[in-house]
Structures are given as structure tokens and as C-alpha cells.
Design a protein around this motif. Structure first.
Motif, PDB file in Angstrom:
ATOM      1  N   LEU A   1     -54.273 -63.497  32.750  1.00  0.00           N
ATOM      2  CA  LEU A   1     -53.238 -62.801  32.256  1.00  0.00           C
ATOM      3  C   LEU A   1     -53.784 -61.905  30.988  1.00  0.00           C
ATOM      4  O   LEU A   1     -53.983 -60.527  30.808  1.00  0.00           O
ATOM      5  N   GLN A   2     -54.373 -62.831  30.032  1.00  0.00           N
ATOM      6  CA  GLN A   2     -54.914 -62.098  28.792  1.00  0.00           C
ATOM      7  C   GLN A   2     -56.214 -61.226  29.115  1.00  0.00           C
ATOM      8  O   GLN A   2     -56.238 -60.216  28.583  1.00  0.00           O
ATOM      9  N   ARG A   3     -57.080 -61.785  30.070  1.00  0.00           N
ATOM     10  CA  ARG A   3     -58.285 -61.075  30.406  1.00  0.00           C
ATOM     11  C   ARG A   3     -57.899 -59.701  31.283  1.00  0.00           C
ATOM     12  O   ARG A   3     -58.363 -58.670  30.925  1.00  0.00           O
ATOM     13  N   ARG A   4     -56.743 -59.589  31.908  1.00  0.00           N
ATOM     14  CA  ARG A   4     -56.442 -58.533  32.478  1.00  0.00           C
ATOM     15  C   ARG A   4     -55.848 -57.545  31.549  1.00  0.00           C
ATOM     16  O   ARG A   4     -56.222 -56.276  31.545  1.00  0.00           O
ATOM     17  N   VAL A   5     -55.222 -58.037  30.534  1.00  0.00           N
ATOM     18  CA  VAL A   5     -54.586 -57.021  29.341  1.00  0.00           C
ATOM     19  C   VAL A   5     -55.657 -56.371  28.743  1.00  0.00           C
ATOM     20  O   VAL A   5     -55.610 -55.367  28.420  1.00  0.00           O
ATOM     21  N   ALA A   6     -56.729 -57.376  28.425  1.00  0.00           N
ATOM     22  CA  ALA A   6     -57.845 -56.776  27.388  1.00  0.00           C
ATOM     23  C   ALA A   6     -58.397 -55.706  28.376  1.00  0.00           C
ATOM     24  O   ALA A   6     -58.871 -54.710  27.674  1.00  0.00           O
ATOM     25  N   SER A   7     -58.730 -55.920  29.554  1.00  0.00           N
ATOM     26  CA  SER A   7     -59.875 -54.976  30.195  1.00  0.00           C
ATOM     27  C   SER A   7     -58.774 -53.714  30.551  1.00  0.00           C
ATOM     28  O   SER A   7     -59.425 -52.611  30.656  1.00  0.00           O
ATOM     29  N   GLY A   8     -57.828 -53.981  30.890  1.00  0.00           N
ATOM     30  CA  GLY A   8     -56.570 -52.795  31.091  1.00  0.00           C
ATOM     31  C   GLY A   8     -56.363 -51.913  30.256  1.00  0.00           C
ATOM     32  O   GLY A   8     -56.482 -50.663  30.034  1.00  0.00           O
ATOM     33  N   ARG A   9     -56.205 -52.639  28.834  1.00  0.00           N
ATOM     34  CA  ARG A   9     -56.044 -51.646  27.799  1.00  0.00           C
ATOM     35  C   ARG A   9     -57.186 -50.884  27.412  1.00  0.00           C
ATOM     36  O   ARG A   9     -57.327 -50.036  26.966  1.00  0.00           O
TER      37      ARG A   9
ATOM     38  N   MET B   1     -56.234 -55.791  19.748  1.00  0.00           N
ATOM     39  CA  MET B   1     -55.260 -56.800  19.472  1.00  0.00           C
ATOM     40  C   MET B   1     -55.582 -57.623  20.654  1.00  0.00           C
ATOM     41  O   MET B   1     -55.478 -58.973  20.597  1.00  0.00           O
ATOM     42  N   SER B   2     -55.455 -57.129  21.924  1.00  0.00           N
ATOM     43  CA  SER B   2     -55.547 -57.929  22.951  1.00  0.00           C
ATOM     44  C   SER B   2     -57.015 -58.550  23.315  1.00  0.00           C
ATOM     45  O   SER B   2     -56.768 -59.714  23.754  1.00  0.00           O
ATOM     46  N   ARG B   3     -57.955 -58.156  22.818  1.00  0.00           N
ATOM     47  CA  ARG B   3     -59.369 -59.002  22.600  1.00  0.00           C
ATOM     48  C   ARG B   3     -59.338 -59.788  21.710  1.00  0.00           C
ATOM     49  O   ARG B   3     -59.852 -60.908  22.054  1.00  0.00           O
ATOM     50  N   SER B   4     -58.360 -59.565  20.596  1.00  0.00           N
ATOM     51  CA  SER B   4     -58.619 -60.758  19.610  1.00  0.00           C
ATOM     52  C   SER B   4     -57.622 -61.745  20.203  1.00  0.00           C
ATOM     53  O   SER B   4     -58.094 -63.009  19.960  1.00  0.00           O
ATOM     54  N   ASN B   5     -56.392 -61.469  20.965  1.00  0.00           N
ATOM     55  CA  ASN B   5     -55.603 -62.500  21.357  1.00  0.00           C
ATOM     56  C   ASN B   5     -56.894 -63.484  22.444  1.00  0.00           C
ATOM     57  O   ASN B   5     -56.599 -64.462  22.616  1.00  0.00           O
ATOM     58  N   LEU B   6     -57.227 -62.620  23.470  1.00  0.00           N
ATOM     59  CA  LEU B   6     -58.252 -63.240  24.194  1.00  0.00           C
ATOM     60  C   LEU B   6     -59.192 -64.289  23.412  1.00  0.00           C
ATOM     61  O   LEU B   6     -59.505 -65.489  24.032  1.00  0.00           O
ATOM     62  N   GLY B   7     -59.862 -63.909  22.377  1.00  0.00           N
ATOM     63  CA  GLY B   7     -60.910 -64.652  21.493  1.00  0.00           C
ATOM     64  C   GLY B   7     -60.060 -66.013  21.227  1.00  0.00           C
ATOM     65  O   GLY B   7     -60.689 -66.766  21.313  1.00  0.00           O
ATOM     66  N   VAL B   8     -58.915 -65.890  20.755  1.00  0.00           N
ATOM     67  CA  VAL B   8     -58.284 -66.830  20.111  1.00  0.00           C
ATOM     68  C   VAL B   8     -58.061 -67.969  21.289  1.00  0.00           C
ATOM     69  O   VAL B   8     -58.043 -68.982  21.140  1.00  0.00           O
ATOM     70  N   LEU B   9     -57.473 -67.436  22.579  1.00  0.00           N
ATOM     71  CA  LEU B   9     -57.226 -68.219  23.619  1.00  0.00           C
ATOM     72  C   LEU B   9     -58.693 -68.836  23.821  1.00  0.00           C
ATOM     73  O   LEU B   9     -58.600 -70.329  24.206  1.00  0.00           O
ATOM     74  N   LEU B  10     -59.702 -68.199  23.711  1.00  0.00           N
ATOM     75  CA  LEU B  10     -60.877 -68.947  24.266  1.00  0.00           C
ATOM     76  C   LEU B  10     -61.583 -69.955  23.168  1.00  0.00           C
ATOM     77  O   LEU B  10     -61.742 -71.007  23.530  1.00  0.00           O
ATOM     78  N   LEU B  11     -61.087 -69.642  22.090  1.00  0.00           N
ATOM     79  CA  LEU B  11     -61.243 -70.546  20.867  1.00  0.00           C
ATOM     80  C   LEU B  11     -60.584 -71.588  20.991  1.00  0.00           C
ATOM     81  O   LEU B  11     -61.264 -72.955  20.549  1.00  0.00           O
TER      82      LEU B  11
END
Length: 189
Positions: A153-161, A174-184
Motif C-alpha cells: 500500500l505504502q509503495r503504491r502511494v509513494a509511486s503514485g504521488r 512524506m509518502s517516501r519517508s513513510n515508506l522508509g520508516v516502514l522498511l526501517l
């Protein structure tokens, strides 16, 4: 008339922006009552006024009051427009997000799932509101430890935005940052 209410809304925003938060809340409560008297409780003007007041109350950490108002707005919109109207789905998202922020994940999850699936169906998978609902659901899933479902979901948001807004837009960042947090959190880089 509606025009008078629009003027009052603008004046209210000036009071709020000037830092007079309590005065603005008092004025906004009065304005909501007047809109209810003029338009009824099941009316979009009234529902939007309830949502606006709820947003201001959340800024002041008055979450219980905000929750009551958001529920009233959601119920009014469901009654007027049905569950699959974009405004109703936005109300569902607002309510789910508030519950999530309060740590009420079990109550928030079905609302956020409903908002996400409804917006995808009604607005399409590349609409800004769909991305917002997907990101809210991904955040809840991350907070509850369901990283496997949250990541796509977060990947779709980041790439879509990124595609819609550009890589340097604040929402994209922000979306890429949230993806980074998730991966971290998952310890994957």
C-alpha cells in the motif's frame, strides 16, 4: 443566506489564524448551530461545518468532542448521499484517522478499509483522496505490526504521488519517508 455564512466562515478563519483559538472555537460552535437551524442537521453545509469544527478541535487535542462531530457529519452524509459518495468516504476517512490517532485501532481499521476500497472504486486508484486513504490504512497496518500488508500500500502511494505530483512535492516526500520508516522497522534497506 449561504453568502452570509461564507462571509462568517472567512471571518472565522481570520480569528483562527490570528491565534485566538478559543474565541474561534466559540464562534465556530455558534456558526454550526446557526447552520443547523438554517439548513437542518442532514445537509452538506451543516456536515462540512461539523467536519471543520472537528478539525479545529483536533488541533487543540479535544479528540472526544471531535469524534462526536465527525460521527454526526458521517451519519448526515450517509443519509443524504449514500455510502459511496466521495464526501461520505472522506468523512469515513476522517473518522478512521481520528480513531487511529487515538490508538483505537480495532475501531479504526474497518473505517479505513471501507474508505480505501470505496475511494478506489468511486474515484479510481490514482486519485489524491484514494492515496490519502491508502496511506492512512498503511499507517494503521504499520502501527499494528502488519508490515506485509502495509508495504505494498505504502509503495503504491509513494509511486503514485511521485507520478502525480512530482518527486519533490511535499506529499510525495512524506509518502517516501513513510515508506522508509516502514522498511526501517522491518530492517530492510
Amino acid at each position: 443566506s449561504l453568502q452570509n455564512f461564507e462571509i462568517c466562515d472567512r471571518l472565522l478563519q481570520i480569528v483562527w489564524s490570528s491565534g485566538k483559538r478559543e474565541e474561534a472555537i466559540s464562534l465556530e460552535r455558534s456558526l454550526v448551530k446557526r447552520k443547523e437551524a438554517a439548513f437542518g442537521t442532514v445537509n452538506e453545509v451543516t456536515a462540512q461545518a461539523l467536519s471543520n469544527l472537528a478539525a479545529h478541535l483536533q488541533v487543540l487535542a479535544r479528540f472526544d468532542e471531535a469524534s462526536d462531530l465527525l460521527l454526526r457529519a458521517l451519519e448526515a452524509r450517509k443519509s443524504m448521499m449514500g455510502m459511496n459518495h466521495p464526501d461520505t468516504l472522506r468523512s469515513l476517512l476522517e473518522m478512521g484517522t481520528l480513531l487511529c490517532n487515538l490508538g483505537k485501532m480495532n475501531a479504526a481499521e474497518p473505517l479505513l478499509r471501507g474508505a480505501c476500497s470505496g475511494m478506489t472504486e468511486v474515484l479510481g486508484s490514482s486519485h489524491a483522496d484514494t492515496f490519502s486513504s491508502m496511506e492512512a490504512l498503511a499507517s494503521l497496518l504499520r502501527r499494528t505490526g502488519d508490515y506485509i500488508e502495509a508495504e505494498p500500500l505504502q509503495r503504491r502511494v509513494a509511486s503514485g504521488r511521485d507520478a502525480m505530483l512530482g518527486a519533490t512535492h511535499a506529499d510525495s516526500l512524506m509518502s517516501r519517508s513513510n515508506l522508509g520508516v516502514l522498511l526501517l522497522v522491518r530492517c530492510e534497506f
